[in-house]
Design an enzyme around this catalytic site. Sequence first.
Site, PDB file in Angstrom:
ATOM      1  N   CYS A 124       0.813  -1.224   0.000  1.00  0.00           N
ATOM      2  CA  CYS A 124       0.000   0.000   0.000  1.00  0.00           C
ATOM      3  C   CYS A 124       0.849   1.278   0.000  1.00  0.00           C
ATOM      4  O   CYS A 124       0.631   2.187  -0.813  1.00  0.00           O
ATOM      5  CB  CYS A 124      -0.974  -0.006   1.166  1.00  0.00           C
ATOM      6  SG  CYS A 124      -0.248   0.111   2.824  1.00  0.00           S
ATOM      7  N   HIS A 176      -3.020   1.098   6.796  1.00  0.00           N
ATOM      8  CA  HIS A 176      -3.209   1.083   5.351  1.00  0.00           C
ATOM      9  C   HIS A 176      -3.297   2.512   4.842  1.00  0.00           C
ATOM     10  O   HIS A 176      -3.709   3.421   5.573  1.00  0.00           O
ATOM     11  CB  HIS A 176      -4.487   0.311   5.002  1.00  0.00           C
ATOM     12  CG  HIS A 176      -4.612  -0.052   3.556  1.00  0.00           C
ATOM     13  ND1 HIS A 176      -3.735  -0.882   2.899  1.00  0.00           N
ATOM     14  CD2 HIS A 176      -5.537   0.322   2.618  1.00  0.00           C
ATOM     15  CE1 HIS A 176      -4.111  -1.023   1.639  1.00  0.00           C
ATOM     16  NE2 HIS A 176      -5.197  -0.287   1.443  1.00  0.00           N
ATOM     17  N   HIS A 207      -5.914   2.175  -4.319  1.00  0.00           N
ATOM     18  CA  HIS A 207      -4.918   1.661  -3.372  1.00  0.00           C
ATOM     19  C   HIS A 207      -4.472   0.265  -3.794  1.00  0.00           C
ATOM     20  O   HIS A 207      -5.124  -0.393  -4.630  1.00  0.00           O
ATOM     21  CB  HIS A 207      -5.511   1.608  -1.956  1.00  0.00           C
ATOM     22  CG  HIS A 207      -6.679   0.672  -1.806  1.00  0.00           C
ATOM     23  ND1 HIS A 207      -6.800  -0.214  -0.761  1.00  0.00           N
ATOM     24  CD2 HIS A 207      -7.797   0.478  -2.559  1.00  0.00           C
ATOM     25  CE1 HIS A 207      -7.930  -0.895  -0.860  1.00  0.00           C
ATOM     26  NE2 HIS A 207      -8.554  -0.499  -1.951  1.00  0.00           N
TER      27      HIS A 207
END
Length: 303
Positions: free
Chosen positions: A210, A262, A274
């Site tokens: 991420c 995240h 993402h």
Amino acid sequence: MILPAKFVRTALLTVAVSAVCVVGASAASVGAGTVNTDALRLREEANSSSTILATASKGDVVVILEEESNGWYKVDYKSVEGYMSADYLDVSTKADVTIGYGLVETDGSPLNVRSGPGTDYSKVTSLNDGAVVTIVGIDNGWYKVKTSGGSVGYVSSDYMVTCKDSAGSRGDGTVVAASSSLGQQIVDYAAQFLGTPYVYGGNGPNSFDCSGFTSYVYRHFGYTLNRTATGQLSNGVSVSKSELQPGDLVFFKSGGSKPVSHVGIYVGGGQFIHASTNTYEVRYDNLTSGYYNNVYVYARRVL
């Protein structure tokens, strides 16, 4: 981006900007380089193992700052200085193409805009120190510029540095108003990686985790983010969820002791892009309902 140190210019300066003064500017441009391969990396140093600062696409034009040395050119790409391999640049002393914005740095003196690339050409207008114009070409060490009033002419590259937007943001960490157009460019660039596999520790372009994804996308535009999602909480400034703009970083926490687990990039319309740990690929997801709405915690604006 603020480019090298201050020094006194003498005879040339009296012709170009009306009086002797001290200026802080980059070395004069040598010419323009056009990328002739699908993707060309901008390196921090003149070798293929140094840090990647950005990636240029085929047809992009860079400013050549120094003559070739050991197979590398020192260049300015989107106001970021670095090095590119000479093998993948078609170099010319002249190019008519918009390459971004330029910030006048003359330490207070006006800068003459000439009708051609040299001091023998007639004066078209003058620019105040700190003025920002659009650079629409390069010709033998002179920038061809277009002013906010619509005038077109040439200024010596000795007295101008490139900047990221029309407000004069120079990529030196100074926080300025967000550029929505640049945010949209970031979103558009990120979209080309849709479907790219998620791999823990992946830095791109063939796989990402991420924060590797957000770092890679931002680096293409000359911004260096911290490598981890938690580290990226220190990049930029905080914005509320109601104020999100395309290009903003969005953060989530689904457990664990760290402040976030995240990170992604807001694209607008309640969506973000993402490197997903649920589907193990780069994808869009909804920020305003469902799982990610429930675990959303922060947003940061880097631009």
